[in-house]
Scaffold this motif. Structure first.
Motif, PDB file in Angstrom:
ATOM      1  N   UNK A  41      17.468  15.805  20.714  1.00 30.84           N
ATOM      2  CA  UNK A  41      17.501  16.082  22.073  1.00 30.84           C
ATOM      3  C   UNK A  41      18.220  17.702  21.874  1.00 30.84           C
ATOM      4  N   UNK A  42      19.334  17.747  21.134  1.00 29.93           N
ATOM      5  CA  UNK A  42      20.032  18.951  20.950  1.00 29.93           C
ATOM      6  C   UNK A  42      18.978  20.156  20.496  1.00 29.93           C
ATOM      7  N   UNK A  43      18.258  19.763  19.386  1.00 33.17           N
ATOM      8  CA  UNK A  43      17.228  20.845  18.960  1.00 33.17           C
ATOM      9  C   UNK A  43      16.447  21.230  20.025  1.00 33.17           C
ATOM     10  N   UNK A  80      22.879  33.813  27.271  1.00 34.18           N
ATOM     11  CA  UNK A  80      22.844  34.416  26.126  1.00 34.18           C
ATOM     12  C   UNK A  80      24.139  34.615  25.292  1.00 34.18           C
ATOM     13  N   UNK A  81      25.121  35.078  25.965  1.00 35.10           N
ATOM     14  CA  UNK A  81      26.363  35.309  25.612  1.00 35.10           C
ATOM     15  C   UNK A  81      27.327  34.281  25.378  1.00 35.10           C
ATOM     16  N   UNK A  82      27.126  33.278  26.172  1.00 39.50           N
ATOM     17  CA  UNK A  82      28.040  32.105  26.229  1.00 39.50           C
ATOM     18  C   UNK A  82      27.216  30.701  25.769  1.00 39.50           C
ATOM     19  N   UNK A  83      26.270  30.274  26.750  1.00 36.72           N
ATOM     20  CA  UNK A  83      25.461  28.845  26.365  1.00 36.72           C
ATOM     21  C   UNK A  83      25.302  28.829  25.020  1.00 36.72           C
ATOM     22  N   UNK A  84      24.143  29.728  24.784  1.00 40.27           N
ATOM     23  CA  UNK A  84      23.652  29.602  23.385  1.00 40.27           C
ATOM     24  C   UNK A  84      24.691  29.590  22.309  1.00 40.27           C
ATOM     25  N   UNK A  93      28.206  21.202  14.839  1.00 35.10           N
ATOM     26  CA  UNK A  93      29.108  19.901  14.543  1.00 35.10           C
ATOM     27  C   UNK A  93      28.016  18.625  14.504  1.00 35.10           C
ATOM     28  N   UNK A  94      26.918  18.616  14.494  1.00 33.32           N
ATOM     29  CA  UNK A  94      25.948  17.522  14.749  1.00 33.32           C
ATOM     30  C   UNK A  94      25.189  17.847  13.327  1.00 33.32           C
ATOM     31  N   UNK A  95      25.408  18.532  12.586  1.00 32.11           N
ATOM     32  CA  UNK A  95      24.881  18.815  11.212  1.00 32.11           C
ATOM     33  C   UNK A  95      23.470  19.623  11.462  1.00 32.11           C
ATOM     34  N   UNK A  96      23.306  20.514  12.289  1.00 33.97           N
ATOM     35  CA  UNK A  96      21.978  21.281  12.505  1.00 33.97           C
ATOM     36  C   UNK A  96      22.485  22.702  12.556  1.00 33.97           C
ATOM     37  N   UNK A  97      22.114  23.405  11.236  1.00 39.31           N
ATOM     38  CA  UNK A  97      22.586  24.661  11.181  1.00 39.31           C
ATOM     39  C   UNK A  97      21.549  25.564  12.091  1.00 39.31           C
ATOM     40  N   UNK A  98      22.330  26.945  12.088  1.00 43.41           N
ATOM     41  CA  UNK A  98      21.732  27.747  13.009  1.00 43.41           C
ATOM     42  C   UNK A  98      20.166  28.116  12.057  1.00 43.41           C
ATOM     43  N   UNK A  99      19.889  28.045  10.845  1.00 45.33           N
ATOM     44  CA  UNK A  99      18.681  28.240  10.286  1.00 45.33           C
ATOM     45  C   UNK A  99      17.935  27.073  10.434  1.00 45.33           C
ATOM     46  N   UNK A 100      18.179  25.893  10.925  1.00 47.67           N
ATOM     47  CA  UNK A 100      17.398  24.610  11.250  1.00 47.67           C
ATOM     48  C   UNK A 100      16.906  25.209  12.540  1.00 47.67           C
TER      49      UNK A 100
END
Length: 222
Positions: A41-43, A80-84, A93-100
Motif C-alpha cells: 500500500x505504501x509503495x 511536493x515539498x511536504x507530503x512526498x 522506516x518500512x524498508x523501502x528505499x527512494x531507489x525502490x
C-alpha cells in the motif's frame, strides 16, 4: 437550501462506510495488518501522490480566478515539498528505499483510480476535479477519526501503524480536510439537481476506487 458535501456522502452511503470501515483500515487500527500488505500500500500510495500532484497542476489550469489559482498552487506545493518528503521518510522506516520507489511498477488499482480522477478533471471543471479528489482528502481524515473512536484501535508503540493514524489525525491534515469541505459546500450550494446527480456519480465512483485501493493492499495484487 442548496446541497452540501454531506449530501455527496449520503448519495453513496453504503460505499462510503465500506471505504471508511474497510478490513484494511480495521486491521491497521488494531495493529494486526500484515506488514507486506502495508508495504505494498505504501509503495502504491507514493505513486498516487505523484498523480495527486498532477491533479493539482490541472486544478491550476482549470482555475478561473486568482483565489482558485493560489489554492491549487498551495495544494501542489504542499504535496511536493511536504507530503512526498514525509512519505519517502515513512517508506524508509518500512524498508523501502527512494531507489525502490523510483522503479515501482504501477498496480492496476492505482492506474484505475488516478486516471479516473485526472479524466474527471479534464472532462469537467474545477468542481468535478475536487469532487473526484474528495474521497482521498476528506476520507483519510474521517478514517483517522473513526479509528480513534473504535475500542479495537491500538495507539502508541503497541501498534506498528500508529504513525499512519497520527499523520491523518494531525491538526494540519484535519484543517486541510475542513477547508476542503467548506470549499465544496460553497460550490455545491449553487448547483442544480441535475448537476448534483452528475457530481454524486463522480464521488461514488471515486469512493469505490478507494475501496479497490484498500483491497489491493490486502491482496498485494498487481
Amino acid at each position: 437550501m442548496g446541497y452540501r458535501f454531506k449530501d455527496l456522502i449520503a448519495a453513496c452511503q453504503d460505499d462510503w462506510r465500506a471505504y471508511i470501515e474497510h478490513d484494511f483500515v480495521r486491521t491497521l487500527g488494531a495493529g494486526t495488518l500484515e506488514a507486506g500488505a502495508f508495504r505494498h500500500y505504501l509503495q502504491q500510495d507514493y505513486l498516487f501522490l505523484i498523480h495527486f500532484s498532477r491533479a493539482y497542476a490541472l486544478a491550476a489550469y482549470k482555475s478561473r480566478n486568482l483565489a482558485e489559482l493560489r489554492q491549487a498552487f498551495d495544494g501542489l506545493k504542499t504535496i511536493l515539498d511536504v507530503e512526498l518528503d514525509l512519505h519517502v521518510g515513512f517508506c524508509r522506516d518500512w524498508g523501502i528505499s527512494q531507489d525502490d520507489l523510483a522503479h515501482l511498477p504501477e498496480a492496476r488499482a492505482t492506474m484505475a483510480y488516478t486516471r479516473y480522477v485526472l479524466d474527471a478533471g479534464n472532462r469537467g471543471d474545477l468542481l468535478d476535479l475536487h469532487v473526484a479528489l474528495a474521497p482521498c482528502l476528506v476520507g483519510y481524515g474521517e478514517i483517522a477519526n473513526w479509528l480513534n473512536a473504535q475500542p479495537s484501535t491500538l495507539r502508541g508503540e503497541a501498534n506498528p501503524f500508529d504513525a499512519w493514524i497520527a499523520m491523518y489525525e494531525s491538526d494540519d491534515f484535519q484543517a486541510a480536510m475542513a477547508a476542503e469541505i467548506d470549499w465544496l459546500d460553497g460550490r455545491l450550494e449553487e448547483v442544480t439537481d441535475a448537476r448534483f446527480a452528475e457530481l454524486a456519480e463522480t464521488f461514488g465512483n471515486a469512493t469505490r476506487l478507494e475501496i479497490d485501493f484498500w483491497q489491493m493492499g490486502l491482496d498485494r495484487a498487481d
